[in-house]
Design an enzyme around this catalytic site. Structure first.
Site: not given
Length: 245
Positions: A57, A102, A195
């Site tokens: 992502h 992901d 992230s």
């Protein structure tokens, strides 16, 4: 892999809200993904001289760079390696809607030079177990308050426990699937900008990549578990991709 030349010092349960500054160089696989303007947008982990693992992502492209050996993003004097990305391998099963699978692998155009402050994390075998309650660590330059305008200069770290998927579903429901692993709800939380970075657990003295920072509370609540891509479940794709390239 997984054994830093500079030992990390974790003060027990210290985002990385409620995290603490890391010892410089003690998480040598942690990299910063930066766009062409030098803006840090995601983390990642070195798994070899040629490969970095991050979150799908994050939307990394070959115009972004991997910065290794960094601790303080406010210092120009650090001996960092700014590495160009040769190819981006996004997991074909990644879905932005469900945030499943992901994971993205980045093949570096020029290999990283391993040193005291730059080295690889261990990858788990597909059948490795990271049981609920196990204390692990997460690191990153993500926000230290969800409403902060900017991310911290110094790499942050926090210790946090693995949360079982069953318990995690009490917070997140069916959004939590078997390709995810949860951790936290312990007074710390990953936050925006973390992230793609690592959730690592120490196994037989070596730090092993259990998760990739994926998603969680939009306010980085420290009483809600954060959700990470479960690396063990994604290992078949990782091995296949590394072997073919």
């Amino acid at each position: 892999c997984g054994v830093p030349a500079i030992q990390p010092v974790l003060s027990g349960l210290a985002r990385i809200v409620n995290g603490e500054d890391a010892v410089p160089g003690s998480w040598p696989w942690q990299v910063s993904l930066q766009d062409s303007t030098g803006f840090h947008f995601c983390g990642g982990s070195l798994i070899s001289e040629d490969w970095v693992v991050t979150a799908a992502h994050c939307g990394v492209t070959t115009s972004d760079v991997v910065v290794a050996g960094e601790f303080d993003q406010g210092l120009e004097t650090e001996d960092t390696q700014v590495l160009k990305i040769g190819k981006v391998f996004k997991n074909p099963k990644f879905s932005i809607l469900t945030v499943r699978n992901d994971i993205t692998l980045l093949k570096l155009a020029t290999p990283a030079q391993f040193s005291e402050t730059v080295s690889a994390v261990c990858l788990p075998s597909a059948d490795e177990d990271f049981p609920a309650g196990m204390l692990c660590a997460t690191t990153g330059w993500g926000k230290t308050k969800y409403n902060a305008l900017k991310t911290p200069d110094k790499l942050q770290q926090a210790t946090l426990p693995i949360v079982s998927n069953t318990d995690c579903r009490k917070y997140w429901g069916s959004r939590v699937t078997d390709v995810m692993i949860c951790a936290g709800a312990s007074g710390v939380s990953s936050c925006m900008g973390d992230s793609g970075g690592p959730l690592v657990c120490q196994k037989n003295g070596a730090w092993t990549l259990a998760g990739i920072v994926s998603w969680g509370s939009s306010t980085c609540s420290t009483s809600t578990p954060a959700v990470y891509a479960r690396v063990t479940a994604l290992m078949p794709w990782v091995q296949e991709t590394l072997a073919a390239n």
